[in-house]
Write a protein that holds these residues in place. Structure first.
Motif: not given
Length: 248
Positions: A218-224
């Motif tokens: 979904r994002l290509g990575g992570i967030t907090g």
């Protein structure tokens, strides 16, 4: 030591000297201390479980859950709610459009129906699991918060961080060797806990792999926020595993 204080102050509501947060290097190093903070949270919960009446499992579970949320300040529950709203609200369009919309919704401090539903279901699952754990297995309760914080450490050293200027920006630069050592020590502690620890570790790994795959797609990575959701999902899965096998 400042790294530990930063981790303790960020992940819990335990007061620490405010000046430690001004140390940029301490904030970066704090990621390696996350598993230890998880173990400390678990130790507090184990002590509370030991002090509560074992013949009142529903009351015991409710008090433990309240203490758990209070100790962590509902920090990760907020991430779960934001992630749930964003995942549902950002489903339409091309990949770039879905990604942008998902990140935009996560910024909104308000919780929508998906976020509220996710919170209710997860807290209900945690409560039911806590109420179902046999008293003989209360000593294993520390495994859940430990594995959840280990998962966050693994996420930041093994997955791109996509939120520019977010709270996790510095964590993405954490020293890999120290973090890997912390993960190794945490896994060893789970192994020493016997078959309950092994099952819990396996559940955490499965949840982590599925969560990481979803974030990358979904994002290509992570967030907090997605890291907060990971904490809650791992804790819930570990509690369920302890409940299912605590009487065997």
């Amino acid at each position: 030591m400042n790294g530990l204080l930063v981790a303790l102050g960020f992940l819990t509501r335990i007061p620490v000297p405010i000046k430690v947060f001004d140390d940029a290097q301490a904030r970066v190093r704090s990621l390696a201390w996350y598993p230890l903070v998880g173990a400390l949270i678990g130790a507090v919960l184990c002590a509370l479980a030991w002090a509560l009446p074992a013949d009142k499992p529903l009351l015991c579970a409710a008090l433990l859950l309240v203490a758990w949320v209070a100790l962590t300040g509902a920090l990760h529950l907020d991430g779960l709610a934001d992630s749930a709203d964003a995942w549902i609200g950002g489903m339409a369009g091309t990949w770039d459009e879905r990604r942008a919309r998902t990140l935009e919704i996560m910024k909104d401090p308000r919780s929508g129906p998906a976020g509220v539903t996710a919170l209710v279901l997860l807290l209900l699952l945690k409560f039911a699991a806590l109420a179902s754990i046999a008293p003989s297995a209360w000593a294993s309760l520390w495994i859940a918060p430990l594995l959840a914080r280990m998962a966050v450490t693994a996420a930041f050293i093994g997955t791109p961080y996509v939120r520019s200027g977010g709270l996790g920006t510095g964590l993405a630069e954490a020293p890999r060797v120290a973090c890997a050592l912390a993960l190794l020590l945490g896994a060893t502690a789970c192994a020493l806990a016997g078959w309950r620890g092994a099952i819990a570790l396996a559940c955490a790994v499965v949840v982590f792999v599925m969560w990481r795959r979803a974030c990358m797609r979904r994002l290509g990575g992570i967030t907090g926020d997605t890291a907060g959701a990971l904490v809650e999902l791992v804790e819930a899965s570990v509690l369920v595993s302890l409940a299912l096998y605590s009487g065997t």
